[in-house]
Design a protein around this motif. Sequence first.
Motif, PDB file in Angstrom:
ATOM      1  N   ALA A 139      27.050  -7.743  26.468  1.00  0.00           N
ATOM      2  CA  ALA A 139      26.604  -6.151  26.298  1.00  0.00           C
ATOM      3  C   ALA A 139      24.947  -6.315  26.390  1.00  0.00           C
ATOM      4  CB  ALA A 139      26.951  -5.796  24.959  1.00  0.00           C
ATOM      5  N   GLY A 140      24.321  -7.313  25.602  1.00  0.00           N
ATOM      6  CA  GLY A 140      22.864  -6.971  25.955  1.00  0.00           C
ATOM      7  C   GLY A 140      22.405  -7.520  27.447  1.00  0.00           C
ATOM      8  N   LEU A 141      22.802  -8.299  28.117  1.00  0.00           N
ATOM      9  CA  LEU A 141      22.537  -8.928  29.391  1.00  0.00           C
ATOM     10  C   LEU A 141      22.876  -7.574  30.441  1.00  0.00           C
ATOM     11  CD1 LEU A 141      23.942 -12.438  29.466  1.00  0.00           C
ATOM     12  CD2 LEU A 141      21.593 -11.398  29.770  1.00  0.00           C
ATOM     13  N   ARG A 142      23.942  -6.589  30.116  1.00  0.00           N
ATOM     14  CA  ARG A 142      24.282  -5.682  31.020  1.00  0.00           C
ATOM     15  C   ARG A 142      23.160  -4.706  30.890  1.00  0.00           C
ATOM     16  NH1 ARG A 142      30.497  -5.930  30.494  1.00  0.00           N
ATOM     17  NH2 ARG A 142      30.934  -7.507  32.049  1.00  0.00           N
ATOM     18  N   SER A 143      22.548  -4.448  30.033  1.00  0.00           N
ATOM     19  CA  SER A 143      21.849  -3.580  29.909  1.00  0.00           C
ATOM     20  C   SER A 143      20.028  -4.056  30.382  1.00  0.00           C
ATOM     21  CB  SER A 143      21.524  -2.972  28.649  1.00  0.00           C
ATOM     22  OG  SER A 143      21.339  -3.654  27.555  1.00  0.00           O
TER      23      SER A 143
END
Lengths: 291, 261
Positions: B152-156
Amino acid sequence: MSDLPIEQAIAREERKEQRIYLMLFMPAVMLVVLFLGVPLLILAIQSFQEGGHLTLEHYARIFDEPIYWRTYYDTLEISVAVTVLCILLGFPLAYAAAIAPRGWSTLILALVMLPFWTSVLVRTYAWLVVLQRRGIVNSLLMSAGIIDAPLSLSHNTFAVLIGMVHVMLPFMVFPLYAAISKIPQDLLQAGSSLGGSPWYVFRRVLLPLSLPGMFAGSVLVFILSLGFYLTPELLGGGKTILVSSLVQRNIELYLQFGAASAVAMILLLIVFVIFWLVDRILPVEKIVGMR
Amino acid sequence: MQTWSRPLLWTTTVAILAFLILPIVIVVIMSFSGSRFLTFPPPSFSLRWYEAYFGDRDWMDATRTSVLLATLATVFAVPIGTAAAYAANVSSSKLVRLLQLWLLTPVMVPVIILAAGIYMVYAQVGLVATKTGLVCAYTMMNLPYVFIAVLAGLRSFDMSQEDVARSLGVNRFEAFMKVTLPQIKPSIITGALFAFIGALDETVVSIFIAGGENQTLPRRMFMSLRNEIDPTIAAISSVLIAISFSLVILFGMRGRKSQMQ
């Protein structure tokens, strides 16, 4: 023509990158293969084995003996009841959190978060304390003169139901809140200003728009209930036996690994079929990642 | 707006919140009871159940074992889960896409089945009631939480920042450590916290595969609850509730901080 070596070099570089990604990805996969895949495989093999040779007797017994049927039936029934109760209790809570002013909304959500973050064991213990013979419910009822002798509230299906709803409710509230808070308030206002009764607006506007959240929450609650062990075991007092307890008993009490494996495989099959069906409506990643 | 009448909605809400919170409050009050019985309200107040917990060698051993195992499981799950999430985020490989769901199966399989399966494997290779066996099981079970949180962190996060760093001459690993890691740190911490709490709290698998010298706190609580409602558990529960309470506050504050940014 002259581009060719460069293109080849780029392609080579690309393949190398993909290999690096695969290498980074593999430790996690291996871990799950070794400590989940292998155990599930062993369960599957065990379920078809007895005394070293292949057999279908464990599955045959599940279909023949009413006690096994009964347990699966009870588990499904309780899981449905827990899901329905969670919808009934979760909806007003999620709705209130969605329409409340900011501070209140945060407070409501925090009060749902606190039990969610508290150990299931602790919460089950809490219900044992509340529902026991000298517990607060019995004391209150007795001092109010409603009953003369303490009721046996724990160690039965009633206690299992209460304990399970308490653990599962947050799993329903969070997705429901996410869905309801996205509904524009004007829509509901429009509904009622056009003469819709509260019930009509609820049924035709609020309910349909909150269905995705309700669906996600219900899947989560239902699946978790199917395999729930701690609360039924401690609050059921050995009278309400669910599939999970059947697996545990077959292993620890009767040392019937084959029977335990067959019971577990059927439960696993049910869970995977549900996930497979659900995946056509809502991606499983979305539901599982909700926690 | 007036779908429900206001007083009815608020009464219902307060009642349901009371249902969620009151049992927890009652346990905390009970933990200070001076009586051997769990009568409510307690006839007198004392700290005897906290003394019973903190003064008991078996309880303390179990607590230490649980904290140690949870720490180790987190230490393993975080890098393995982060590497997998990183790869899943950038790789275009079909294999990786396909295997992604596999990393989520530990949360989809009912924990009783996990416990039974792991027990049967461990019984054959002699890993039952060993630290190695427990840490491996906990790491696998909590890997999905790290994976989901970091992904989730990497997607943003804009991965081209890493390309920029690399074009300026640092190698791939350095680019990740200096550019990407600091920016996805909050998600990694969230994942680590989930993993730690999950491992600390893991009961069902522990019931099957912990024991002996490696008795964990939840397993010991479960075993003791099966026999009687010991007030010592109220004290232990209150300590655990205090931890949950701090977590909720911590997460609440972090949530607000990220909203402000």
